[in-house]
Design a protein around this motif. Structure first.
Motif, PDB file in Angstrom:
ATOM      1  N   VAL A 177       0.827  -1.198   0.000  1.00  0.00           N
ATOM      2  CA  VAL A 177       0.000   0.000   0.000  1.00  0.00           C
ATOM      3  C   VAL A 177       0.865   1.254   0.000  1.00  0.00           C
ATOM      4  O   VAL A 177       0.517   2.262  -0.586  1.00  0.00           O
ATOM      5  N   GLY A 178       2.029   1.205   0.620  1.00  0.00           N
ATOM      6  CA  GLY A 178       2.893   2.369   0.654  1.00  0.00           C
ATOM      7  C   GLY A 178       3.624   2.626  -0.643  1.00  0.00           C
ATOM      8  O   GLY A 178       4.306   3.637  -0.778  1.00  0.00           O
ATOM      9  N   MET A 179       3.497   1.731  -1.626  1.00  0.00           N
ATOM     10  CA  MET A 179       4.257   1.879  -2.869  1.00  0.00           C
ATOM     11  C   MET A 179       3.355   2.018  -4.085  1.00  0.00           C
ATOM     12  O   MET A 179       3.836   2.015  -5.212  1.00  0.00           O
ATOM     13  N   LEU A 180       2.036   2.109  -3.893  1.00  0.00           N
ATOM     14  CA  LEU A 180       1.149   2.233  -5.044  1.00  0.00           C
ATOM     15  C   LEU A 180       1.334   3.588  -5.711  1.00  0.00           C
ATOM     16  O   LEU A 180       1.463   4.609  -5.057  1.00  0.00           O
ATOM     17  N   ALA A 200      -4.531   4.280  -8.663  1.00  0.00           N
ATOM     18  CA  ALA A 200      -3.219   3.697  -8.937  1.00  0.00           C
ATOM     19  C   ALA A 200      -3.358   2.552  -9.932  1.00  0.00           C
ATOM     20  O   ALA A 200      -4.319   1.784  -9.897  1.00  0.00           O
ATOM     21  N   LEU A 201      -2.384   2.445 -10.843  1.00  0.00           N
ATOM     22  CA  LEU A 201      -2.365   1.378 -11.837  1.00  0.00           C
ATOM     23  C   LEU A 201      -1.173   0.474 -11.544  1.00  0.00           C
ATOM     24  O   LEU A 201      -0.035   0.939 -11.479  1.00  0.00           O
ATOM     25  N   LEU A 202      -1.453  -0.807 -11.353  1.00  0.00           N
ATOM     26  CA  LEU A 202      -0.413  -1.745 -10.918  1.00  0.00           C
ATOM     27  C   LEU A 202      -0.073  -2.704 -12.047  1.00  0.00           C
ATOM     28  O   LEU A 202      -0.964  -3.380 -12.583  1.00  0.00           O
ATOM     29  N   PRO A 203       1.208  -2.809 -12.439  1.00  0.00           N
ATOM     30  CA  PRO A 203       1.604  -3.784 -13.465  1.00  0.00           C
ATOM     31  C   PRO A 203       1.878  -5.143 -12.834  1.00  0.00           C
ATOM     32  O   PRO A 203       2.247  -5.231 -11.659  1.00  0.00           O
TER      33      PRO A 203
END
Length: 592
Positions: A449-452, A519-522
């Motif tokens: 969560v801290g890196m999104l 947020a968009l996560l790959p």
């Protein structure tokens, strides 16, 4: 065109029982069998912590349609092929030993009361010998039911059960009208311990009761395309048929699960938008809707988002159903119980995710997909996050404490069919998710969560928005819907104050979050693992497993040096940093 014949049977002396046989004697038959292959250096999964090697591909035999089965009609006018009433091969896994215990460090202390607690009419009857589990009454081998076509028992089933590893893994798998019981720890795991072939129904969903399982007893419940439900005990080969001929609900069962902590109760989602709670030991009765206050005590009135057609608090509990809730006129795709056994998350074909307090029979929140229907759902091991997959080709992460979407995961090229957390790669800070889809791909995702990431243009505004939501959620995390009118006003700007005063029994309707503010996560890995759609995904302590529409069950061994390690090791952190480091916009979220 020359067509090769099916492979010959591999059982030494297969034994089958024809349903309706007057003497119940064994009848030899010809039945195609499963095929197992061990690909050399085939389809490895390269992830930061190491390489997952494909151990084997078990291809389940697809049974031909029963002669009396009605022709398949595909309602899609653009379809070129008929669509069977199945949803692909799904697996229910069970170990009777101590293996596969979740290593997630912050195990939840479940304090939720049992479902239906306080209703004397649902109080369990004390058994004479509590150690003995109640079994279904009917012997499936000698059954004269027209619902069962035939049963095939492996000639060495008893010996195999006596000699097997007590910590080995059983699997129950459906493929079209067949239902197989497999021993995945056996050297001949391609040979089922038993196989049931049904006449006019496909088993769409099934589940094993973890509470009642033992070395001599396994409770399996199956939901069918005909609406009928089977309670099956494979060791004794006994069964009972529930909702027979759709007496309670005649629409197909799309998903079925045992209610956590209950020996007898299970929940079935039907295609007509109803959730029905059944008791495995009760007889069925023709169901008629109960009005609020009719044979009930302290029953809440129905809301627009949940019609209580029969409450769990009803005093009329001599027969099934135990409870009936109508969510929508759309198909319920799947549901999942939260780890703390207080919440139920449901996804529907109308694109909604509905969060319920199922103990209180009420909907708390309604979220929407980006577009299209939602197809699958799961909870994080700590119960903080809900993950969904849908027809928008997205895997979406929702926060329970914040009551909002926190990330969209983009990487699939078609509908997402199954999502699951890997509890052996999770800790309090970081999480591993897996997803599979109709694009035949298996994807793995890591998120902290801290890196999104959040788009730069909206970073400051979204931070203010998030701060207000966190402050609000901390006050209302255990809120009742009665005190959520203020939040509802914020969620629906079209609602007036007068409307909000009269809608205190309604859930919060959350608008769709824009792509610019999410947020968009790959993925950290994307791999094509077959030539037909993948429809199920499961994580075990030593492996990853998938199953496909045409019956391929694939198993990958985990990297040996990392089995059992917690997720927060250096390799995983490095992999996450690499996969997320491409976007300079980093959110300053803390762990929730």
């Amino acid at each position: 065109m020359f067509v090769l014949p099916p492979p010959p049977p591999r059982y030494t002396v297969p034994v089958a029982y024809a349903a309706g046989a007057s003497n119940g004697m064994a009848v030899p038959i010809v039945e195609t069998n499963n095929i197992i292959t061990h690909p050399e250096n085939g389809c490895p999964l390269q992830v930061g912590e190491g390489t997952y090697q494909l151990q084997d591909d078990l291809h389940l035999a697809t049974p031909p349609p029963h002669p009396s089965e009605a022709p398949i009609i595909n309602p899609n006018p653009l379809a070129t092929n008929p669509a069977p009433p199945t949803s692909g091969v799904k697996l229910s896994l069970v170990s009777l030993g101590p293996r596969n215990k979740t290593v997630f460090p912050s195990k939840l202390n479940v304090t939720a009361p049992p479902f239906g607690d306080g209703n004397a009419a649902l109080a369990p009857i004390a058994a004479k010998d509590p150690s003995k589990k109640r079994k279904p009454k009917n012997n499936i081998i000698k059954s004269s039911s027209s619902f069962v076509s035939r049963v095939i028992i492996h000639e060495s089933t008893t010996k195999r059960l006596n000699d097997r590893d007590p910590e080995g893994l059983f699997a129950f798998a459906n493929i079209n009208r067949a239902f197989q019981w497999l021993d995945l720890s056996s050297k001949v795991k391609d040979e089922p311990l038993s196989k049931i072939l049904f006449t006019k129904a496909h088993m769409i969903s099934h589940d094993v009761n973890e509470l009642t399982k033992s070395a001599s007893h396994i409770d399996v419940v199956m939901g069918s395309s005909a609406g009928d439900i089977f309670w099956y005990e494979p060791i004794s080969q006994k069964y009972a048929r529930i909702n027979k001929n759709g007496v309670i609900n005649n629409s197909p069962v799309t998903h079925i699960k045992w209610i956590p902590g209950s020996e007898n109760l299970f929940m079935a989602a039907h295609e007509n938008g109803q959730l029905v709670v059944y008791d495995k030991e009760k007889e069925d009765a023709l169901f008629t809707t109960e009005l609020p206050g009719e044979s009930t005590e302290s029953v809440k009135p129905s809301s627009r988002s949940l019609q209580v057609l029969k409450s769990v608090n009803s005093q009329n509990q001599k027969t099934n159903p135990v409870a009936v809730w109508k969510l929508a006129n759309q198909k319920i795709s799947q549901f999942a119980f939260s780890p703390d056994q207080r919440h139920l998350a449901v996804v529907l074909e109308d694109g909604s995710l509905r969060l319920l307090d199922y103990l209180q029979e009420e909907v708390l929140d309604v979220f929407r997909s980006y577009y299209g229907g939602l197809t699958c759902i799961c909870w994080s091991p700590d119960g903080k996050y809900i993950v969904t997959g849908g027809q928008d080709d997205l895997v979406t992460i929702w926060s329970l404490p914040e009551r909002k979407i926190i990330a969209r995961c983009q990487g699939h090229d078609s509908w997402v069919s199954a999502v699951a957390f890997d509890p052996w790669r999770c800790d309090e800070r970081t999480y591993r998710i897996g997803s599979v889809g109709d694009d035949c791909n298996l994807l793995l995702w890591d998120f902290s969560v801290g890196m999104l990431h959040r788009p730069k243009a909206h970073h400051q505004a979204s931070a203010r928005h998030r701060s207000s939501l966190i402050a609000s959620s901390s006050q209302h995390i255990n809120r009742r819907r009665a005190d959520s009118a203020g939040n509802r006003m914020r969620s629906d700007s079209q609602m007036t104050a007068a409307d909000s005063e009269g809608a205190s029994d309604q859930p919060i309707q959350h608008p769709v979050e824009s792509r610019a503010r999410t947020a968009l996560l790959p993925p950290i890995m994307s791999k094509s693992v077959g030539e037909d759609p993948i429809c199920w995904l499961g994580f075990q302590e030593d492996s990853i497993m998938t199953s496909s529409l045409e019956g391929h069950i694939r198993t990958w061994d985990r990297p040996r040096e990392n089995i059992g390690d917690n997720y927060g090791d250096q390799n995983s952190s490095a992999a996450m940093g690499t996969s997320m480091g491409s976007n300079p916009a980093v959110s300053s979220r803390g762990s929730l």
